[in-house]
Write a protein that holds these residues in place. Structure first.
Motif, short mmCIF file in Angstrom:
data_model
loop_
_atom_site.label_atom_id
_atom_site.label_comp_id
_atom_site.label_asym_id
_atom_site.label_seq_id
_atom_site.Cartn_x
_atom_site.Cartn_y
_atom_site.Cartn_z
N PHE A 112 0.82 -1.21 0.00
CA PHE A 112 0.00 0.00 0.00
C PHE A 112 0.86 1.26 0.00
O PHE A 112 0.47 2.29 -0.54
CB PHE A 112 -0.94 0.01 1.21
CG PHE A 112 -1.99 1.06 1.15
CD1 PHE A 112 -3.10 0.91 0.33
CD2 PHE A 112 -1.89 2.22 1.89
CE1 PHE A 112 -4.08 1.88 0.26
CE2 PHE A 112 -2.86 3.21 1.83
CZ PHE A 112 -3.96 3.03 1.01
N ALA A 157 0.21 4.89 -1.71
CA ALA A 157 -0.33 5.79 -0.69
C ALA A 157 -0.46 7.24 -1.15
O ALA A 157 -1.46 7.88 -0.83
CB ALA A 157 0.54 5.71 0.57
N MET A 175 -8.43 -1.44 -0.02
CA MET A 175 -7.22 -1.54 -0.84
C MET A 175 -6.09 -2.19 -0.03
O MET A 175 -5.33 -3.02 -0.55
CB MET A 175 -6.81 -0.15 -1.32
CG MET A 175 -7.76 0.44 -2.34
SD MET A 175 -7.40 2.16 -2.72
CE MET A 175 -5.82 2.02 -3.51
N GLY A 176 -5.99 -1.82 1.25
CA GLY A 176 -4.99 -2.42 2.11
C GLY A 176 -5.21 -3.92 2.29
O GLY A 176 -4.26 -4.70 2.33
N ALA A 221 -3.90 -5.72 -0.58
CA ALA A 221 -2.45 -5.77 -0.50
C ALA A 221 -1.99 -6.95 0.36
O ALA A 221 -0.98 -7.61 0.05
CB ALA A 221 -1.89 -4.46 0.06
#
Length: 237
Positions: free
Chosen positions: A57, A61, A75-76, A79
């Protein structure tokens, strides 16, 4: 290695996979880590792993600034799935069978989290890698580690960091800072020591699940932590 713990959960931060890189996965670093994980798994320890996604991430970022928090958290979680697959592949190269289970449904890539199946994998001495955190935004992978640890009935949560334990002060700022070998949950709270996020810490405390904070960058540290030696800092009831 004299095994002290039979079933453990290892909490790996995504940043631990970066090595000296700014973001992403450092190949040499993941190989070194999986060598140590494989050594422990081959000793018969039932090993579950929760992995973070900060290393992946971090690369995106800047583009996530101003983004809705829930969207960024999802999204994290994705990941962490990428990291879990990389870890599974690296373990395979060391002769260790690993299974990835995701709290988000991505059936074409990994199987969903199913508790009875995960327990069976552990009993079969397969390493189980839990991805996508808890599957919910606003909860960290620390909380996922505490939750999965409780669900799997592990004896201890091993939190792998870049620091070899919990100190009386920041060792980078205070040369007189000393490492705690053992500390109780209540002492950690009263001294305002940052062990895990508050939700994860409270869950471990309520479930009487000890935490060992140690450095994943220290050779042999994982093996010594599993053996119950004086490695890192043990947080207990």
């Amino acid at each position: 290695m004299a095994i002290s713990y039979k079933r453990v959960l290892l909490k790996l931060s995504g940043e631990a996979l970066m090595g000296e890189d700014a973001f992403g996965i450092n190949r040499a670093t993941i190989i070194r880590m999986t060598e140590e994980i494989a050594e422990v798994a081959k000793q018969g320890v039932e090993l579950a792993i929760v992995i973070g996604g900060g290393n992946i991430f971090r690369g995106i970022a800047p583009g996530a600034q101003g983004m809705d928090r829930a969207t960024a958290d999802y999204m994290g979680m994705l990941a962490t799935v990428m990291n879990a697959l990389a870890l599974q592949d690296a373990l395979k190269n060391h002769g260790v069978v690993a299974r990835v289970q995701s709290a988000l449904n991505i059936d074409q890539v990994v199987e969903p989290y199913i508790r009875p199946k995960a327990l069976r994998y552990l009993e079969e001495k397969k390493v189980v890698i839990f991805a996508a955190g808890t599957g919910n935004p606003f909860f960290t992978t620390d909380t996922a580690a505490a939750l999965r640890g409780a669900e799997m009935g592990v004896e201890i949560v091993l939190k792998a960091t870049k620091v070899d334990g919990i100190y009386t002060a920041d060792p980078k700022k205070d040369p007189n800072a000393t490492r705690y070998s053992r500390i109780t949950f209540d002492e950690a709270i009263s001294k305002r020591l940052e062990v895990m996020d508050a939700t994860a810490f409270a869950l471990c405390r309520d479930q009487k699940l000890p935490i060992n904070v140690f450095s994943i960058n220290k050779p042999g540290a994982l093996k010594r932590a599993v053996a119950g030696e004086d490695e890192g800092t043990l947080v207990h009831i």
